[in-house]
Scaffold this motif. Structure first.
Motif, PDB file in Angstrom:
ATOM      1  N   LYS A  95       0.858  -1.195   0.000  1.00 33.60           N
ATOM      2  CA  LYS A  95       0.000   0.000   0.000  1.00 33.60           C
ATOM      3  C   LYS A  95       0.887   1.236   0.000  1.00 33.60           C
ATOM      4  O   LYS A  95       2.106   1.130   0.002  1.00 33.60           O
ATOM      5  N   GLY A  96       0.265   2.419   0.026  1.00 30.93           N
ATOM      6  CA  GLY A  96       1.024   3.673   0.103  1.00 30.93           C
ATOM      7  C   GLY A  96       1.898   3.891  -1.123  1.00 30.93           C
ATOM      8  O   GLY A  96       1.679   3.286  -2.173  1.00 30.93           O
TER       9      GLY A  96
ATOM     10  N   SER B  28       0.735  14.048  -0.764  1.00 27.57           N
ATOM     11  CA  SER B  28       1.405  12.989   0.011  1.00 27.57           C
ATOM     12  C   SER B  28       0.417  12.250   0.929  1.00 27.57           C
ATOM     13  O   SER B  28       0.562  11.052   1.165  1.00 27.57           O
TER      14      SER B  28
ATOM     15  N   SER C 114      -0.216   8.282   0.714  1.00 29.65           N
ATOM     16  CA  SER C 114       0.027   7.391   1.855  1.00 29.65           C
ATOM     17  C   SER C 114      -1.181   6.481   2.092  1.00 29.65           C
ATOM     18  O   SER C 114      -1.057   5.395   2.635  1.00 29.65           O
TER      19      SER C 114
END
Ligand SMILES: C[S@@+](CC[C@H](N)C(=O)[O-])C[C@H]1O[C@@H](n2cnc3c(N)ncnc32)[C@H](O)[C@@H]1O
Length: 292
Positions: free
Chosen positions: A5-6, A192, A196
């Motif tokens: 993920k992220g 960002s 995330s």
């Protein structure tokens, strides 16, 4: 193995999808965005220098690295509308003619509805729909800032859920634009916090909604009418993947119309504009004609 993920998951997912092309694509997505200025004929504004036309686009427009913010002219209307050049293509692909009954299913903030209004010349019907009240207010603002009231007689703004529209209306429009909500990876990369929170399930979930919207669009268009399906997604699940699913679930009810434009590239079912090769997009479109 648990899918990543992220930011790492995002990179892995799109590098598997785009292979060797991904690093250049990612760099282009992070580059400053260019705009095209679409001239508003109602403002009586004229571009000062000769407009640099991207060939094949019929709206009078100018392309530059940066523009002053649009403003009202003495005529009382805003001089131009700034957009990504690729966003003009779905409206070109609709091949609109005055007198047609048209719906823009996911219309806000309203840039493409504005272009459609210019093409329809106040004849026929233009329904600009969006489920979000805040975003619908932006459509009202664009219409009022750009188009005289007397030239808005065919414009209606509605608030339906595009996935369910066909429960209430069938075979009612000549043309439909489905500029669907999508993963909008360019925005994810720029933010960002969004990056995330990114997970691979996200594009799969959005694709389910997009397909429901396209299935609904196929019912509300008249036989012989066309739907332009478009997204600003990079994920193929939300682009050709949606058309592939239409072939599985609605076989025999539609055919594809293949269109070519002066920038971008063909895909299996449609057309895609990617920023690494064109400086515009990402943008995807496919043209679906209802035959039954
Ligand atoms: C990609 S944007 C549309 C951009 C617009 N076509 C333009 O050119 O300005 C997608 C829009 O879909 C709307 N939307 C999301 N889910 C919806 C639904 N179920 N029914 C109708 N509109 C929806 C969002 O509010 C958003 O404004």
């Amino acid at each position: 193995m648990t899918p990543l993920k992220g930011p790492d998951g995002f990179n892995q997912f799109y590098s598997e999808m785009y292979g060797e092309r991904w690093p250049a694509l990612k760099e282009a997505l992070l580059a400053p965005k260019k705009h095209v200025a679409i001239l508003n004929p109602f403002s009586k504004f004229k571009f000062q220098s000769t407009p640099l036309h991207v060939s094949g686009i019929s709206f009078e427009h100018d392309v530059r690295e940066s523009f002053p913010q649009p403003e009202k002219t003495e005529a009382g209307y805003t001089n131009y509308y700034l957009m990504d050049a690729a966003s003009i293509l779905p409206v070109e692909a609709m091949d609109l003619h005055p007198g047609e009954r048209v719906v823009d299913l996911c219309a806000a903030p309203g840039g493409k509805s504005f272009l459609m209004a210019l093409k329809l010349k106040n004849q026929g019907l233009l329904v600009s729909n969006d489920r979000s009240a805040a975003r619908r207010a932006r459509i009202h603002r664009i219409f009022d800032d750009y188009i005289p009231k007397t030239e808005q007689k065919i414009n209606t703004i509605t608030s339906y859920d595009a996935t369910k529209w066909s429960l209430y209306q069938k075979s009612n429009y000549d043309k439909v634009l489905l500029d669907a909500p999508c993963s909008s990876e360019r925005h994810v990369l720029e933010d960002s916090k969004e990056l995330s929170m990114w997970a691979p399930g996200r594009t799969k979930a959005i694709a389910i909604t997009q397909f429901a919207m396209l299935a609904s669009a196929l019912d509300i268009i008249k036989v012989g009418g066309t739907i332009v399906y478009s997204t600003c997604a990079l994920s193929k699940l939300e682009n050709d993947g949606i058309i592939a699913k239409l072939y599985q679930k609605r076989a025999g009810r539609f055919e594809l119309i293949h269109k070519e434009f002066s920038f971008g590239e063909p895909t299996e079912f449609g057309w895609q504009v990617l920023p690494d090769t064109t400086g515009w997009g990402p943008f995807y479109l496919a043209v679906v004609k209802r035959v039954r």
